[in-house]
Scaffold this active site. Sequence first.
Site, short mmCIF file in Angstrom:
data_model
loop_
_atom_site.label_atom_id
_atom_site.label_comp_id
_atom_site.label_asym_id
_atom_site.label_seq_id
_atom_site.Cartn_x
_atom_site.Cartn_y
_atom_site.Cartn_z
N GLY A 173 -3.04 -3.65 4.08
CA GLY A 173 -3.91 -4.80 4.30
C GLY A 173 -4.97 -4.58 5.37
O GLY A 173 -5.93 -5.35 5.44
N HIS A 196 -0.74 -14.05 6.36
CA HIS A 196 -1.73 -13.23 5.66
C HIS A 196 -2.71 -12.59 6.64
O HIS A 196 -3.90 -12.87 6.61
CB HIS A 196 -2.50 -14.10 4.66
CG HIS A 196 -1.61 -14.70 3.61
ND1 HIS A 196 -1.92 -15.84 2.95
CD2 HIS A 196 -0.42 -14.29 3.13
CE1 HIS A 196 -0.94 -16.13 2.09
NE2 HIS A 196 -0.02 -15.19 2.19
N GLU A 236 10.00 4.42 6.94
CA GLU A 236 10.02 2.95 6.99
C GLU A 236 10.89 2.49 8.15
O GLU A 236 12.06 2.82 8.25
CB GLU A 236 10.53 2.38 5.67
CG GLU A 236 10.80 0.89 5.68
CD GLU A 236 9.65 0.03 6.17
OE1 GLU A 236 8.55 0.12 5.60
OE2 GLU A 236 9.84 -0.73 7.15
N GLY A 267 0.83 -1.21 0.00
CA GLY A 267 0.00 0.00 0.00
C GLY A 267 0.86 1.26 0.00
O GLY A 267 0.56 2.24 -0.71
C1 LIG Z 1 7.16 -15.26 4.62
C2 LIG Z 1 6.02 -14.56 3.96
C3 LIG Z 1 5.60 -14.96 2.69
C4 LIG Z 1 4.53 -14.29 2.07
N1 LIG Z 1 4.17 -14.67 0.82
C5 LIG Z 1 3.17 -14.01 0.19
C6 LIG Z 1 2.82 -14.33 -1.14
O1 LIG Z 1 3.42 -15.19 -1.78
N2 LIG Z 1 1.81 -13.64 -1.71
C7 LIG Z 1 1.12 -12.66 -1.06
O2 LIG Z 1 0.20 -12.09 -1.63
N3 LIG Z 1 1.44 -12.34 0.20
C8 LIG Z 1 2.45 -12.97 0.84
N4 LIG Z 1 2.79 -12.62 2.11
C9 LIG Z 1 2.00 -11.58 2.78
C10 LIG Z 1 2.42 -10.19 2.30
O3 LIG Z 1 3.80 -9.98 2.58
C11 LIG Z 1 1.58 -9.13 3.02
O4 LIG Z 1 0.22 -9.44 2.85
C12 LIG Z 1 1.83 -7.75 2.46
O5 LIG Z 1 3.20 -7.43 2.54
C13 LIG Z 1 1.02 -6.71 3.23
O6 LIG Z 1 1.18 -5.48 2.56
P1 LIG Z 1 0.93 -4.12 3.35
O7 LIG Z 1 0.99 -3.02 2.36
O8 LIG Z 1 -0.31 -4.26 4.15
O9 LIG Z 1 2.13 -3.97 4.40
P2 LIG Z 1 3.61 -4.53 4.44
O10 LIG Z 1 4.05 -4.99 3.12
O11 LIG Z 1 3.68 -5.48 5.58
O12 LIG Z 1 4.44 -3.22 4.80
C14 LIG Z 1 4.26 -2.51 5.98
C15 LIG Z 1 5.57 -1.81 6.29
O13 LIG Z 1 5.33 -0.84 7.32
C16 LIG Z 1 6.44 -0.79 8.17
N5 LIG Z 1 6.00 -0.25 9.46
C17 LIG Z 1 5.19 -0.82 10.38
N6 LIG Z 1 5.00 0.00 11.44
C18 LIG Z 1 5.73 1.12 11.17
C19 LIG Z 1 5.95 2.33 11.89
N7 LIG Z 1 5.38 2.57 13.08
N8 LIG Z 1 6.78 3.26 11.35
C20 LIG Z 1 7.37 3.05 10.14
N9 LIG Z 1 7.19 1.91 9.42
C21 LIG Z 1 6.37 0.97 9.93
C22 LIG Z 1 6.90 -2.23 8.26
O14 LIG Z 1 8.27 -2.28 8.62
C23 LIG Z 1 6.65 -2.73 6.83
O15 LIG Z 1 7.81 -2.63 6.04
C24 LIG Z 1 3.86 -13.24 2.74
C25 LIG Z 1 4.30 -12.83 4.01
C26 LIG Z 1 5.37 -13.47 4.61
C27 LIG Z 1 5.82 -13.01 5.96
#
Ligand SMILES: Cc1cc2nc3c(=O)[nH]c(=O)nc-3n(C[C@H](O)[C@H](O)[C@H](O)COP(=O)(O)OP(=O)(O)OC[C@H]3O[C@@H](n4cnc5c(N)ncnc54)[C@H](O)[C@@H]3O)c2cc1C
Length: 561
Positions: A509, A476, A39, A20
Amino acid sequence: MEARDHQFDFDFIVIGSGFGGSVSALRLTEKGYRVAVMEMGRRWTPDNLPHTSWSLHRWFWRPKLGLRGFFNMRFFRHATIFHGCAVGGGSITYACTLLAPPEKVWASGSWSGLANWKEEMPRHYETASRMLGVTENRILGPADHLLQQAANAAGVGHTFYCTKVGIFQPASGVPGQTFPDPFFRGDGPERSACVACGGCMMGCRYGAKNTLDLNYLYLAEKHGARILPETRVVDVRPLEGASNGSAGYEVCTVKSTAWIRRQFRRFTCRAVVFSASSLGTMELLFHLRETGSLPDISAQLGQHVRTNSESLIGARTPGYSEDVSQGIAIGSGVYIDEHTHIEAVRYPNGSDAMGLLTTILTDGQPGPQRIFLWLKNVMGSLLRHPFKTVRVLQPLGWAREFVILLCMQALEGEMEMRWQRPWFWPFRKFLVSRGQKMPTYIPRANEFAKKFAQLTGGFAMSMLPEILFDVPGTAHCIGGCVIADSPGHGVVDGRHRVFGYRNMYICDGAVVAANLGVNPSLTITALAERAMSFIPPAAEMEWNDSPKSIGRPGLALSRSA
Ligand SMILES: Cc1cc2nc3c(=O)[nH]c(=O)nc-3n(C[C@H](O)[C@H](O)[C@H](O)COP(=O)(O)OP(=O)(O)OC[C@H]3O[C@@H](n4cnc5c(N)ncnc54)[C@H](O)[C@@H]3O)c2cc1C
Ligand code: SF4
């Protein structure tokens, strides 16, 4: 006080650089805004990524213990949640499976009726797929062939499919060969062809996985976005003069990897995008509501947290002629029934640390009886095949011999997160899970694991925490700040605007309002693309963007209050 009276450091501050956050950063810079991305995690390159999971300090994220990696595990009563923490968020550790959910997900949950999702979303999925370089996996390894054989044996061979993935697999050339940017007409970085090392979840050391730092974030930085790694946001509060944020916000940060000198910093901006992931955004917003920085966040915060009802089982194949770690992390999948989807997952050769958490497969409903049965199974196996049993229970060689079967169910099931002092540590508040337990025992999945193991003369395996503590593991975690028609039902409106505030958005998410039944990253990306499409170009922005509560059925949501 008017917003324009302030000298702002940035127009938008994006908190978190995952799916996102990266979409937000790129689309906002393209529209002419000055954007900073805060980050908490580190920046990773092929040179500093760990070679195996035994390099705990480069794999695991627990900065207070000196572990500054990109993978985190959080333990709750209802689930062990795996998530990423890095510049590029979860994309650095994710298995790059990028699947769109079935259309029915838009008709369930609190977002149903708030937009014409079925008509709107396909074009955003298309953009997300192009940006993330989604393609069908063409690299089938031994684990994928075994999955197909097991599916045939279980009578569901026709459901076998190759996953859609974000991996560079050129039609010609040799594995490892470097090519000029193949995705963005030369604007992106050069890339290398996948070598099928199975290491996607340890971070790709070959530049073949389409991580966010090689697409959205790369382009956002080119357009002027400033990314601040190792920068944890600890406070967000409206600037004085307007408690609803219409005068802008102050965002305070500390250095996330520092032990003592935490380097407190303060930035001002006109608008904020929370993109810290479902868990990270919930945690931050609970804290900010409690401290009085953002007291008007909806009481629905923490509701409707979902985990795709996952269970991790698998098979260890000692003596099998092939190295099952070869291939990509998730190369294929099958449907063993209408609701239950299984993917074959692997770690690269040498990354055996997860082997410490696996044990002999044990059936039965959770509780003391299952633990007793597990002990009986282990003892029985030790008596019958002492050498083989010791061999499969010790971790060395685990990745070379182990296929994880990631079982996901598209069944409705959710939990709640609260901000409470746990009984064992009453000094501060943490996220604490509540609600119905997710199933850790899916009988048909266990039967499938047994068939899989039989094909190789190996052992079907379970995850130890699922047996001992009845806690499923999941990568997830979604929801907790869901899209809804009003603050009585969710935290953001149909355009991701936070109820109670102006110029404040959630793009990660946390907003997902239904169980997707497939890996969520493509949907999070597509939703963020849609949310950003509503933000006008910088020259036309009135800095007065506020959510509208509406009654059902959904009406068009207007931008200004
Ligand atoms: C081992 C593993 C395998 C996966 N495989 C898949 C896959 O094959 N396909 C799939 O669709 N999904 C997969 N996922 C899930 C996927 O990674 C997540 O659903 C996705 O990354 C979520 O996206 P997001 O934008 O919500 O946040 P994220 O990608 O989790 O990013 C959030 C970021 O915010 C940062 N953050 C948090 N709090 C703070 C703060 N207070 N200040 C500054 N920064 C902060 C974190 O460090 C992180 O980098 C996997 C996850 C893991 C752990
Ligand atoms: S299999 Fe290896 S080379 Fe291919 S994308 Fe995954 S980590 Fe990179």
